[in-house]
Design a protein around this motif. Structure first.
Motif: not given
Length: 239
Positions: A128-133, A150-165
């Protein structure tokens, strides 16, 4: 030397002013705590927000351990960058751990400490919230510890995760460290108030402010039954 008491572990000022054999190690402890709080399950009890705010107040002392910089502004910027870096590494480690342990956790039986339904709730939250989460979680105690896992568990896209990280870590570090440093200077210059004399009150205020969103979310949060969790498991059968 004052005797040690375990309650000091709850006071972020203890870590900032910590010395080993007369050698100040506060900067290293601060960076490790940021890494642990955002990357390890055990990090949720560590003082994150209040630690960074106080780090801003003690920026000169902390950075003096590494090297001497005459520019006060540069001291604060480098400290914030180091903290942001520690947060990025911590979140990345948490994501990696979640990605590696995902299958195990999805097949794990429910226990008092672990409820599988929360994995599916988290999956929907990230959907629902994507990178904002990731950005929101960085400013919330406890949640920021588990969000990357949890982001890793639910297989959030790695590149997207790193940008918001990266974005969230920089925002978090710079906001709190700069606030602590320049509010301290403002109160001292304009009101002749030394915030270092009111550390206990500052910690309590920060804890109260950062905990309110968690309490409100818990009060209005929708409870998921075990049956609903099983239905979610069938819906997300690819896990």
């Amino acid at each position: 030397m004052d005797s040690f008491h375990w309650t000091q572990l709850l006071n972020p000022e203890f870590y900032i002013n910590l010395e080993i054999g007369g050698v100040p190690v506060g900067i290293y402890v601060v960076l490790f705590i940021v890494f642990a709080e955002t990357g390890l399950f055990a990090g949720f009890f560590l003082p994150g927000d209040s630690l960074l705010f106080l780090a801003g107040i003690y920026s000169g002392e902390l950075m003096g351990t590494l090297f001497n910089i005459e520019s006060d502004f540069l001291n604060v910027v480098i400290l914030a960058l180091l903290v942001a870096g520690a947060g990025i590494v911590g979140n990345t480690f948490g994501y990696w751990f979640g990605a590696k342990s995902g299958n195990y956790l999805y097949n794990k039986k429910d226990t008092f400490w672990f409820k599988k339904k929360y994995l599916y709730q988290s999956h929907d939250f990230f959907e629902k919230h994507g990178g904002r989460a990731i950005v929101f979680a960085r400013f919330l105690p406890i949640i920021r510890t588990f969000a990357p896992i949890i982001a890793g568990i639910v297989k959030m896209d790695r590149k997207k995760f790193m940008v918001y990280n990266i974005i969230s870590s920089i925002l978090w570090a710079f906001t709190l460290i700069f606030s602590g440093h320049y509010l301290y200077e403002l109160f001292l210059a304009k009101l002749n108030i030394d915030l270092k004399s009111y550390i206990e009150y500052i910690i309590l205020i920060i804890i109260a402010v950062t905990t309110v969103p968690l309490v409100l979310n818990a009060l209005k949060g929708k409870k998921v039954t075990e049956k609903e969790a099983e239905e979610e498991a069938e819906k997300h059968g690819d896990f």
